[in-house]
Scaffold this active site. Structure first.
Site, PDB file in Angstrom:
ATOM      1  N   ALA A  60       0.939  -1.117  -0.235  1.00  0.00           N
ATOM      2  CA  ALA A  60      -0.138  -0.021  -0.065  1.00  0.00           C
ATOM      3  C   ALA A  60       0.821   1.263  -0.092  1.00  0.00           C
ATOM      4  O   ALA A  60       1.858   1.399   0.426  1.00  0.00           O
ATOM      5  CB  ALA A  60      -1.015  -0.096   1.275  1.00  0.00           C
ATOM      6  N   GLY A  98       2.128  -6.521   0.276  1.00  0.00           N
ATOM      7  CA  GLY A  98       1.147  -6.401  -0.759  1.00  0.00           C
ATOM      8  C   GLY A  98       1.697  -7.067  -2.316  1.00  0.00           C
ATOM      9  O   GLY A  98       1.037  -7.822  -2.839  1.00  0.00           O
ATOM     10  N   GLU A 150       1.180 -10.651  -2.123  1.00  0.00           N
ATOM     11  CA  GLU A 150      -0.302 -11.139  -1.980  1.00  0.00           C
ATOM     12  C   GLU A 150      -0.614 -10.976  -3.620  1.00  0.00           C
ATOM     13  O   GLU A 150      -1.767 -11.964  -3.968  1.00  0.00           O
ATOM     14  CB  GLU A 150      -1.207 -10.110  -1.133  1.00  0.00           C
ATOM     15  N   GLU A 210       4.821  -7.707   7.728  1.00  0.00           N
ATOM     16  CA  GLU A 210       3.963  -7.092   8.279  1.00  0.00           C
ATOM     17  C   GLU A 210       3.646  -7.129   9.957  1.00  0.00           C
ATOM     18  O   GLU A 210       3.779  -6.244  10.571  1.00  0.00           O
ATOM     19  CB  GLU A 210       2.433  -7.198   7.798  1.00  0.00           C
TER      20      GLU A 210
END
Length: 267
Positions: free
Chosen positions: A69, A115, A118, A138
């Protein structure tokens, strides 16, 4: 096909293959609203176009596939997803909850952390530059991989290895990812897209409807969604509310910015 892409996302079609490039190398290809919309729109268009048989998702530059992000955008109060509820439902980067019938390949051109991993997990296949690293860091920042990483990684790796990555936040190399079956091939930087294209062309040579039906069956896609993941996404939303509202979730990024060890309080 109408013109696709924007300043943050470039879209190119080569034969039966669509190449979607996250084009923010100055921000390590971090995801903002324009990335979400550009990538998601491209996937939607590909799935409606019978001439597009495979989609490759990659990043610009040679440093990062996707840094997750865009925290700078978040700090300015910007949203990371469009207001349109249909597009918002595509999930992070317009990809992670966007179950299309057209096969997708991640061409990982650099670090795939958070991300970035992911997005890779959401794709059907993946090839990576030989210097790539894959990880979910994270927990080192007081949050968790809330875009599908924590439940998809144990599906795609041996569970003990996945749990080590999830709980420690430590990354693995491209070579180890290949050996473990997380990716399909490794290539030098100047051969990455060619390697992804060769894989895509092997798929595109087959009967499109057969390929799409095979993907839907293998991935459990029904009516544009993956039914077996619905409960995991529900639990994911519950856990997000608790973790992302905690003091530790604020301490992690603050400590990172201040270049110090975080002081966790478990609250």
């Amino acid at each position: 096909m109408t013109e696709l892409g924007n300043d943050a996302v470039k879209v190119e079609v080569r034969g039966h293959v669509m190449i979607v490039t996250i084009n923010r190398p100055e921000a390590r290809n971090a995801v903002n609203r324009f990335v979400h919309e550009g990538v998601g729109d491209a996937l939607e268009a590909a799935d409606l176009d019978p001439d597009v048989r495979v989609v490759i998702i990659t990043g610009a530059g040679d440093k990062s596939f996707c840094a997750g992000a865009d925290l700078v955008a978040l700090s300015r109060g910007e949203k990371l997803a469009p207001d349109d509820p249909v597009k918002a439902a595509w999930g992070f980067a317009g990809v992670v909850s966007h179950a299309i019938s057209t096969p997708t390949i991640a061409a990982v051109n650099g670090f795939a952390l958070g991300g970035g991993l992911e997005i890779t997990l959401a794709c059907d296949l993946a090839v990576a530059v030989d210097t790539a690293q894959f990880g979910l860091p994270e927990p080192k920042r007081g949050i968790f991989a809330a875009a599908g990483g924590v439940f998809r990684l144990p599906e795609q790796l041996p569970r003990k290895i996945a749990m080590e990555m999830i709980l420690t936040g430590d990354p693995i190399s491209a070579e180890r990812a290949l050996a473990l079956g997380l990716i399909n091939a490794v290539a030098p930087a100047d051969r990455l897209i060619d390697t992804a294209m060769k894989l895509a062309e092997r798929i595109a040579a087959n009967a499109p409807l057969s390929v799409q039906a095979s993907k839907r069956m293998a991935q459990g896609i029904i009516d544009g969604g993956v039914k077996r993941e619905e409960e995991a996404w529900r639990q994911n939303r519950v856990e997000m509310k608790a973790v992302f509202a905690s003091e530790d979730s604020r301490e992690g990024p603050k400590a990172f910015a201040e270049k110090r060890i975080p002081v966790w309080k478990a609250r």
